[in-house]
Design an enzyme around this catalytic site. Structure first.
Site, PDB file in Angstrom:
ATOM      1  CE  LYS A  49      -3.017  13.376   3.856  1.00  0.00           C
ATOM      2  NZ  LYS A  49      -3.548  11.874   3.440  1.00  0.00           N
ATOM      3  CG  ASP A 103      -2.015  10.200  10.553  1.00  0.00           C
ATOM      4  OD1 ASP A 103      -2.721   9.507  10.213  1.00  0.00           O
ATOM      5  OD2 ASP A 103      -0.641   9.925  10.658  1.00  0.00           O
ATOM      6  NE  ARG A 159     -22.764  -6.097 -15.113  1.00  0.00           N
ATOM      7  CZ  ARG A 159     -23.575  -6.556 -14.389  1.00  0.00           C
ATOM      8  NH1 ARG A 159     -23.985  -7.964 -14.552  1.00  0.00           N
ATOM      9  NH2 ARG A 159     -23.816  -6.043 -13.129  1.00  0.00           N
ATOM     10  CD  GLU A 184      -1.390  13.223   8.244  1.00  0.00           C
ATOM     11  OE1 GLU A 184      -2.343  12.375   7.646  1.00  0.00           O
ATOM     12  OE2 GLU A 184      -0.205  13.159   7.659  1.00  0.00           O
ATOM     13  CE  LYS A 243      -6.471   6.368   1.731  1.00  0.00           C
ATOM     14  NZ  LYS A 243      -6.104   5.881   2.971  1.00  0.00           N
TER      15      LYS A 243
END
Length: 280
Positions: free
Chosen positions: A163, A213, A96, A192, A131
């Site tokens: 950002k 963005d 597994r 950004e 992510k």
């Protein structure tokens, strides 16, 4: 491959699964030797061989793994991926965890190959993001490259990505870029931006990369013309199978897609015991 932390990642995964011991495998006589084959039930780009090999090595060095495909190969359903021989208990205990690594990393590579093929007629590079699945950052970043896409920054330590909230806290784009250069000379600085005015500020501040963005296609084309090679441009936001090619054709340098690593459907794999081998 040592820099990918494979040994530690596998050790943690096995500890999570085996715990105090595989009580079901203990039903099988310890001396029984078996052979098995792993196949793919899906079309896929296979990635993760080093993790699979390490799983079987850690569970039982007596297990022999014979691969029938190369890393990064694209396979069709029912393709035989690798064969195994060794103690039956050990094969079942390792099964597994080995397949979990292979199905997840192959899913990442398969998604990446799909996107890379769609934009093969352009010069754009498709980038991953942070992510990723917890504990599998480096593994998935590796799988991205096997699928023909590219890594963005590995984490928060190897490049600046300034950002909206960073800009606000620093007092502006120019101040943020200046501070970044002061803190870590030589590290890439990306900013950004959400509109043309911020794009101009980022260019004047000397950003290396500017992330557009949620720009419209026309805004991207305008940004490419206005930037004229003074910085690299990255498109981000709302990238799908339908929007990817039009975005790539605007002339941006990069397109970042979180879905390369966070939205992958695991490849369906199966391990089949093919025969028993007499104990030596």
């Amino acid at each position: 491959m040592q820099h990918l932390g494979i040994e530690d990642t596998v050790r943690n995964a096995l500890a999570e699964d085996i715990g105090a011991g595989d009580i079901t495998a203990a039903l099988i006589p310890a001396e029984r030797i078996a052979a098995a084959t792993v196949i793919s039930r899906d079309e896929a780009v296979i990635s993760g061989r080093p993790w699979v090999d390490e799983v079987f090595r850690q569970v039982d060095p007596q297990i022999k793994v014979q691969w029938h495909i190369s890393e990064g190969d694209q396979v069709c359903p029912n393709t035989r991926l690798f064969s195994l021989t060794g103690p039956a208990r050990s094969l079942l205990t390792a099964e597994r965890t080995a397949l979990n690594f292979l199905q997840t990393l192959s899913a990442t590579s398969s998604r990446c190959r799909h996107y890379a093929d769609l934009v093969d007629h352009t010069q754009v590079r498709i980038l991953d993001t942070r992510k990723t699945l917890p504990g599998l950052r480096l593994a998935q970043k590796y799988a991205v490259t096997q699928g023909g896409c590219f890594n963005h920054r590995i984490g928060l330590f190897d490049a600046f990505l300034i950002k909206e909230n960073h800009i606000m806290a620093c007092g502006g784009i120019a101040q943020a870029v200046s501070k970044a250069r002061e803190l870590a000379p030589g590290k890439p600085v990306e900013v950004e931006v959400e509109n043309h005015n911020e794009l101009q500020q980022a260019l004047e501040a000397g950003a290396d990369i500017i992330m557009l963005d949620n720009f419209t296609l026309q805004q991207m084309r305008d940004a490419v013309a206005f930037t004229a090679g003074r910085a690299r441009l990255e498109a981000s936001g709302n990238v799908t199978d339908l929007t990817l090619v039009p975005i790539a054709e605007t002339g941006v340098d990069y397109i970042s897609i979180g879905g390369l690593t966070k939205d992958c459907k695991a490849v369906d794999l199966s391990m089949r015991f093919s025969s028993e081998v007499p104990a030596v």
